[in-house]
Design an enzyme around this catalytic site. Structure first.
Site, PDB file in Angstrom:
ATOM      1  N   CYS A  99       0.838  -1.198   0.000  1.00  7.28           N
ATOM      2  CA  CYS A  99       0.000   0.000   0.000  1.00  7.28           C
ATOM      3  C   CYS A  99       0.875   1.252   0.000  1.00  7.28           C
ATOM      4  CB  CYS A  99      -0.920   0.005   1.219  1.00  7.28           C
ATOM      5  SG  CYS A  99      -2.008   1.453   1.272  1.00  7.28           S
ATOM      6  N   GLY A 211      -2.786  -6.906 -10.487  1.00 12.19           N
ATOM      7  CA  GLY A 211      -2.609  -5.629 -11.169  1.00 12.19           C
ATOM      8  C   GLY A 211      -3.174  -5.617 -12.580  1.00 12.19           C
ATOM      9  N   GLY A 212      -4.260  -4.869 -12.776  1.00 12.56           N
ATOM     10  CA  GLY A 212      -4.793  -4.626 -14.113  1.00 12.56           C
ATOM     11  C   GLY A 212      -5.425  -5.813 -14.800  1.00 12.56           C
ATOM     12  N   GLY A 232      -8.507  -7.434  -8.516  1.00 13.92           N
ATOM     13  CA  GLY A 232      -8.953  -6.382  -7.619  1.00 13.92           C
ATOM     14  C   GLY A 232     -10.216  -5.694  -8.090  1.00 13.92           C
TER      15      GLY A 232
END
Length: 329
Positions: A99, A211-212, A232
């Site tokens: 984070c 990611g993505g 996500g």
């Protein structure tokens, strides 16, 4: 197209997302997929040591397998909280080293921990020593604009030596200055090849990528290189995607579940939560607003479920309105 089924709990997972992956969101996701690994929002060690443990750790029994993500940088505090997580029945403890928010940096944890791999190793060892469940780490591939492969390779090597066998890698750098957390999920370029190289260099470790990732084609491609895929924002905004995962990635039969089934079950859940805990239905309904993503009529359906003028109605009446005519003025 399907991939070979696997017993690995990290084959598919939904990322820990602050303000999103609370227990109500996870209940919805578990309705859609029996096997996908679910993660809590990050819980800081301070919140557990000095706050309301039940409020932070309570979950629904249906959520298993479910992992607790911790934020912290003091080995003794993390060991204490990991033990709490195991006592509460979580299936995994995950340490947040990814984070990039300034608030998290001020607490000296999150992505900035990647600059202190030996401290992360000490934290991992402290947790591994006191729990029987897996201790895993979620991290980035670099910090700021340093894109040297050696940085992330040495980070994993140091932390693995302390007993971590599972790494979930967000395939972007974290820029600690100048970008918001939202921009940190979009601006630093995705570099999947770095994660693939990590798997080649550490074949004995479980390496999952984050990611993505937004389509089955990308998931299939990544599973050709890696042990798992963590999704996500797409899982949150388009949760119906999860309804295919058990068949595609775990060898389960095709699901006969419908969106109406899921909505009706969520309404029953809202009623139970209101009776047991006084939970307003709106705080649960917000997580299912993407359930009809891309379907005709989804905009109006979403408007009904997000209309706070209706918050005094019981949820089954709100559902009836969502499937009827225009919302009364």
């Amino acid at each position: 197209m399907t991939v070979e089924p696997t017993s690995s709990p990290w084959r598919m997972s939904v990322a820990p997302m602050m303000d999103w992956t609370d227990r109500h969101c996870r209940y919805l996701h578990r309705l859609l997929s029996r096997h996908t690994l679910l993660y809590t929002e990050m819980v800081t060690t301070g919140a557990l040591i000095h706050g309301d443990v039940e409020r932070h750790l309570r979950y629904n029994a249906e959520e298993h397998p479910v992992a607790l993500q911790l934020g912290g940088s003091e080995p003794a505090d993390l060991a204490h909280c990991a033990r709490l997580g195991e006592q509460w029945g979580y299936d995994e403890i995950n340490l947040n080293c990814g984070c990039p928010s300034e608030r998290v940096q001020r607490g000296a944890f999150g992505a900035c921990l990647m600059n202190e791999p030996q401290l992360v190793a000490d934290c991992v060892k402290a947790m591994v020593d006191v729990v029987q469940i897996p201790v895993t780490v979620k991290h980035r591939i670099g910090i700021d604009k340093d894109e040297s492969y050696g940085f992330v390779r040495d980070f994993i090597g140091t932390v693995a030596a302390a007993g971590c066998e599972v790494f979930i890698v967000h395939a972007r750098n974290a820029w600690l200055k100048g970008l918001s957390p939202k921009e940190n999920r979009e601006v630093p370029p995705l570099r999947y090849a770095v994660v693939h190289q990590l798997k080649r260099d550490f074949p004995h470790l479980t390496i999952a990528i984050n990611g993505g990732i937004q389509t089955d084609d990308v998931v299939h491609e990544q599973l050709g290189h890696l042990d798992g895929v963590m999704v996500g924002r797409e899982a949150y905004h388009n949760p119906w995607w999860l309804a295919r995962w058990d068949a595609l990635y775990y060898g389960a039969p095709e699901s006969s579940l419908t969106r109406d089934d899921v909505e009706a079950t969520m309404v029953e859940y809202m009623a139970r939560e209101a009776a047991a805990h006084g939970t307003p239905w709106a705080s649960i309904a917000r997580h299912m607003l993407g359930l009809r993503h891309g379907l005709a009529g989804s905009r109006r359906w979403r408007q009904v479920w997000s209309d706070h003028r209706l918050k005094g109605l019981p949820p089954h009446e709100v559902m009836a309105l969502a499937h009827a005519g225009p919302v009364p003025a």
